[in-house]
Design a protein around this motif. Sequence first.
Motif, PDB file in Angstrom:
ATOM      1  N   CYS A  75       6.277  -0.987  -4.265  1.00  0.00           N
ATOM      2  CA  CYS A  75       6.775   0.221  -3.598  1.00  0.00           C
ATOM      3  C   CYS A  75       5.632   1.104  -3.103  1.00  0.00           C
ATOM      4  O   CYS A  75       5.760   1.747  -2.055  1.00  0.00           O
ATOM      5  CB  CYS A  75       7.641   1.033  -4.556  1.00  0.00           C
TER       6      CYS A  75
ATOM      7  N   ALA B 236       9.479   4.548  -5.970  1.00  0.00           N
ATOM      8  CA  ALA B 236       8.680   4.164  -7.147  1.00  0.00           C
ATOM      9  C   ALA B 236       8.657   5.299  -8.164  1.00  0.00           C
ATOM     10  O   ALA B 236       8.800   5.070  -9.379  1.00  0.00           O
ATOM     11  CB  ALA B 236       7.264   3.794  -6.717  1.00  0.00           C
TER      12      ALA B 236
ATOM     13  N   MET C 240       9.330   4.593   0.283  1.00  0.00           N
ATOM     14  CA  MET C 240       9.131   3.619  -0.804  1.00  0.00           C
ATOM     15  C   MET C 240       8.338   4.196  -1.979  1.00  0.00           C
ATOM     16  O   MET C 240       8.715   3.974  -3.142  1.00  0.00           O
ATOM     17  CB  MET C 240       8.453   2.367  -0.261  1.00  0.00           C
TER      18      MET C 240
ATOM     19  N   HIS D   7       6.948  -3.328   5.055  1.00  0.00           N
ATOM     20  CA  HIS D   7       8.211  -3.666   4.417  1.00  0.00           C
ATOM     21  C   HIS D   7       9.253  -3.965   5.488  1.00  0.00           C
ATOM     22  O   HIS D   7       9.158  -3.468   6.616  1.00  0.00           O
ATOM     23  CB  HIS D   7       8.703  -2.511   3.542  1.00  0.00           C
TER      24      HIS D   7
END
Length: 208
Positions: free
Chosen positions: A180, A163, A159, A186
Amino acid sequence: MFTLTAAKPALDRVHHTACRTAVEVGWRLAEGAASANDVAVTLEGLRAAWEEGLESAIHYYEAPPELWALPRLVNVLTLLFNEPAEAARQLLVPLSIVHPGQPVPLLTPEETRNCCWLVRELFNRGGVGPLLPWENAWQTETAVALAAQIYASGEFSAMPILADALQDVGCDNVDALIHCRGPGPHVRGCWVVDLVLGKGMNRPPNPV
């Protein structure tokens, strides 16, 4: 996707094939990959599981809550295919199967509280303020490939890299970048991953 994810602890406790099949088909339905026949077969399996669970519990004058867990979960999963908002409500609110009878919770108090972060994970496009703009230009080949890998694998360690890929092409959506790079957790259906893949564009969140 909310109910499918939030119900996992109850699913782990119940251990029933029909319920697991319903969750698998539910995910495929959310992605537009389940046929009407898939849904019909799944609902028939849930009906048989309901009868099985009811038969096991009905012999007790006051059946312990764990015996009512199967028919309660079957109720939720059945609603998932035609009344997803009601499925979410019944998952979170303890209800009794028969009257009179004690309400049977499917989730523990802690699991219910955890649904707050889950709502933010799935639906929090823009945090507590107004929605920030999302540009199609940010959905580059690199960003889409990263998001697709994350979505398919269920592995969210990339993640922060997502980003970086978004920021490299000018993404200034602070909510998305912070999300992110945040600690998570998540889950599949993460609102940023869905936006990059085009799953969250121009439609309200799917409560399934």
